[in-house]
Design an enzyme around this catalytic site. Structure first.
Site, PDB file in Angstrom:
ATOM      1  N   ASP A 412       0.849  -1.187   0.000  1.00 52.95           N
ATOM      2  CA  ASP A 412       0.000   0.000   0.000  1.00 52.95           C
ATOM      3  C   ASP A 412       0.889   1.242   0.000  1.00 52.95           C
ATOM      4  O   ASP A 412       1.936   1.260   0.638  1.00 52.95           O
ATOM      5  CB  ASP A 412      -0.893  -0.026   1.246  1.00 52.95           C
ATOM      6  CG  ASP A 412      -1.698   1.257   1.377  1.00 52.95           C
ATOM      7  OD1 ASP A 412      -2.179   1.745   0.340  1.00 52.95           O
ATOM      8  OD2 ASP A 412      -1.827   1.759   2.502  1.00 52.95           O
ATOM      9  N   LYS A 523     -18.364   7.198  -6.046  1.00 58.07           N
ATOM     10  CA  LYS A 523     -17.144   8.011  -6.147  1.00 58.07           C
ATOM     11  C   LYS A 523     -17.431   9.507  -6.017  1.00 58.07           C
ATOM     12  O   LYS A 523     -16.796  10.340  -6.664  1.00 58.07           O
ATOM     13  CB  LYS A 523     -16.392   7.726  -7.457  1.00 58.07           C
ATOM     14  CG  LYS A 523     -15.831   6.318  -7.524  1.00 58.07           C
ATOM     15  CD  LYS A 523     -14.988   6.115  -8.778  1.00 58.07           C
ATOM     16  CE  LYS A 523     -14.401   4.711  -8.810  1.00 58.07           C
ATOM     17  NZ  LYS A 523     -13.591   4.471 -10.003  1.00 58.07           N
TER      18      LYS A 523
END
Length: 591
Positions: A412, A523
């Site tokens: 990540d 989104k």
């Protein structure tokens, strides 16, 4: 009974006392179980309020070592079946104000930190002894002992060449000791660095105490705390959800469910693991927002039970350790076979048993590759040093060989490879890219703040935003203030506060009426506010999110303070600005 039968003399009194003691303890335990059963029945008939006696029982229960059978048994609790009012009575939590600071401090002192009990650690001297006498080193120590035995035999027989075996034995012991020190030093240093990483970036939790939102270390979360979670947060404890807005969590690490799981206040299943009103410690909130009451902390959580079971598992050997162990078996077998063979042949030829024994020892020591341990240790240490120069920490030397077969490492980025701290760098409005002032004292590059388009943009950035400043920071520079919120919204809050004015006053003048939180499907984030501007409509809708999603939902654009239709030319300019800013490695949001 077996001990009593064996008891003799004065020990008989001790054994009889032991039997009486065991009987008394058993009897008291049975009475205690009966009392607890009666208490549970009375509690079920009345309310779920905690009394001082039940709190004392819980404290005593946590101090006792849990039986492994209890950990393996089916998880059972009824918090997911309780109504909101029953939860309030059980934990004493005000659903709007949360716990008081004083009450939270009492619970923290009673239950301890919200952390998992670490597995038992190995003392440093034991680690050093394992390095000194484990694996191939043990074979070399055997060679050292044989050399000393041969030296003693030769000295006893008056052989002048006896010192050769003494020197060889000292060399073997020196090689083993030095290489063991190298290995132990490298691993001890890496372990200390790894331990320091644990407290470098402590996990934070957003709790409500005395009606005030507070960002605290997750280990300070206590039973009954009112916790707020949002997309991207790691859940700090087992929570009973009391309110939620499009909240979804990732339970894959706990239940194996790969799809995001919806959370809501509704009771949906008898099994707490299946009910949608429970969020579990160490899982992640993917999207939406929710409020919950802490029902388990630390080792009492579902994940804590699993961690306690897993901590009892033994670690397996690394590939190179398995290979070395196999090689030791082969070398040991060869040395013994050849040594015994030559010992028998020496006796047949006519040598004395002392001379034959020296042949046996000499052949065994000669077959053992004394330099192998040093060679392997030096190679692994040099590799670990090279990796350290590239900021790759090797915790275990033997892991270097395992890592050598790795072709790709996935990691990540946000918060791992970066500091998870963002700053507004550029803006696009009035068909032009503007550079923001990223300095702490706002002494850098400035842009045209007189544009009405900028005022509209700043209003959206301030209202469509969950981030808030922590209290008591009025004298601190805005860019240095502590913020409760994710990195993107914190950057927008600081930038708007520094460039436009007080965001808190803006929100007070335009109170929020309704909200659709950001989620990975839509989104975008949308909120509706009461409009303080009397010249406009009564309600104000503001939205931010992925630029392409915002563009698809708009028919006009504000430019130079005027609304214009979104034609192909403006859309192309929008896309070009989007590509340019994205090409700089920046996260781009549309408003």
């Amino acid at each position: 009974v077996r001990g009593w039968r064996r008891g003799k003399g004065k020990n008989t009194f001790f054994n009889l006392f032991y039997l009486k003691l065991v009987y008394s303890v058993k009897k008291k335990s049975a009475m205690s179980r009966q009392q607890k059963s009666n208490m549970r029945k009375r509690a079920a008939k009345t309310t779920y309020e905690r009394t001082a006696l039940s709190e004392q029982d819980e404290r005593d229960g946590k101090k006792k070592k849990r039986d492994i059978g209890d950990l393996k048994s089916e998880i059972s609790f009824d918090d997911h079946k309780l109504s909101v009012d029953e939860l309030h009575r059980k934990y004493g939590t005000d659903l709007a104000q949360g716990l008081t600071r004083a009450r939270a401090s009492e619970i923290l002192a009673r239950d301890g930190k919200n952390t998992l009990t670490p597995p038992p650690t190995t003392p440093e001297w034991v680690k050093f002894c394992k390095t000194l006498f484990g694996g191939f080193a043990l074979l070399l120590w055997i060679g050292f002992i044989l050399c000393i035995i041969a030296y003693g035999i030769q000295r006893a027989t008056g052989d002048e060449s006896a010192n050769d075996n003494l020197y060889l034995g000292i060399a073997l012991a020196s090689v083993v000791f030095i290489t063991s020190c190298f290995s132990y030093y490298q691993e001890a240093k890496s372990s200390k660095i790894m331990d320091s990483f644990k407290n470098m970036v402590p996990q934070q939790a957003l709790v409500i105490r005395d009606g005030e939102k507070m960002s605290i270390n997750a280990e300070d979360v206590v039973l009954g705390d009112l916790v707020e979670i949002k997309g991207g947060d790691r859940i700090p404890a087992d929570l009973r959800i009391i309110s939620a807005h499009s909240c979804k969590v990732d339970n894959s690490s706990l239940t194996g469910e790969s799809e995001p799981q919806l959370r809501s206040p509704d009771f949906s299943h008898e099994n707490p693991l299946e009910s949608i009103n429970i969020a579990f410690f160490s899982t992640n909130c993917l999207e939406g927002t929710a409020h919950g009451i802490v029902i388990h902390t630390g080792d009492q959580t579902v994940m804590g039970r699993i961690a306690t079971l897993v901590s009892g598992l033994e670690a397996g050997d690394t590939p190179i350790a398995i290979e070395i162990k196999h090689f030791i078996h082969i070398i040991t077998g060869m040395a013994l076979v050849f040594g015994v063979t030559f010992f028998i042949l020496s006796m047949i030829i006519g040598y004395t048993w002392l001379e034959a024994a020296i042949f046996l020892i000499g052949i065994i020591v000669a077959i053992v590759p004394e330099g192998l341990l040093a060679t392997v240790t030096v190679c692994l240490t040099l590799t670990a040093k090279r990796m350290a120069r590239k900021n790759c920490l090797v915790k275990n030397l033997e892991a270097v060989e395992t890592l050598g077969s790795t072709s790709t490492i996935c990691s990540d980025k946000t918060g791992t490879l970066t500091q998870n701290c963002m700053t507004v760098a550029h803006m696009w409005f009035d068909n032009e890219i503007h550079e923001a002032d990223t300095t702490e004292d706002q002494s850098g590059t400035s842009f045209n703040k007189s544009s009405s388009t900028w005022a509209a943009l700043a209003r959206i950035a301030g209202l469509c935003n969950h981030a808030v400043f922590q209290l008591g920071q009025d004298t601190i520079l805005i860019q240095r203030r502590e913020v409760v919120g994710d990195a993107s919204e914190s950057a927008l809050l600081k930038f708007t506060e520094a460039s436009f004015g007080s965001v808190k006053e803006m929100r007070e003048k335009n109170p929020k009426v309704l909200e659709i939180p950001f989620n990975s499907t839509n989104k975008y984030q949308l909120s509706i506010h009461k409009n303080a501007n009397k010249e406009e409509s009564k309600y104000l809708l503001v939205m931010k999110g992925a630029p392409e999603r915002i563009l698809d939902r708009c028919s006009t654009i504000l430019s130079q303070g005027k609304e214009q239709a979104l034609d192909d030319e403006i859309k192309e300019a929008f896309q070009n600005a989007y590509i340019d800013l994205g090409g700089l490695g920046e996260r781009v949001l549309g408003f």
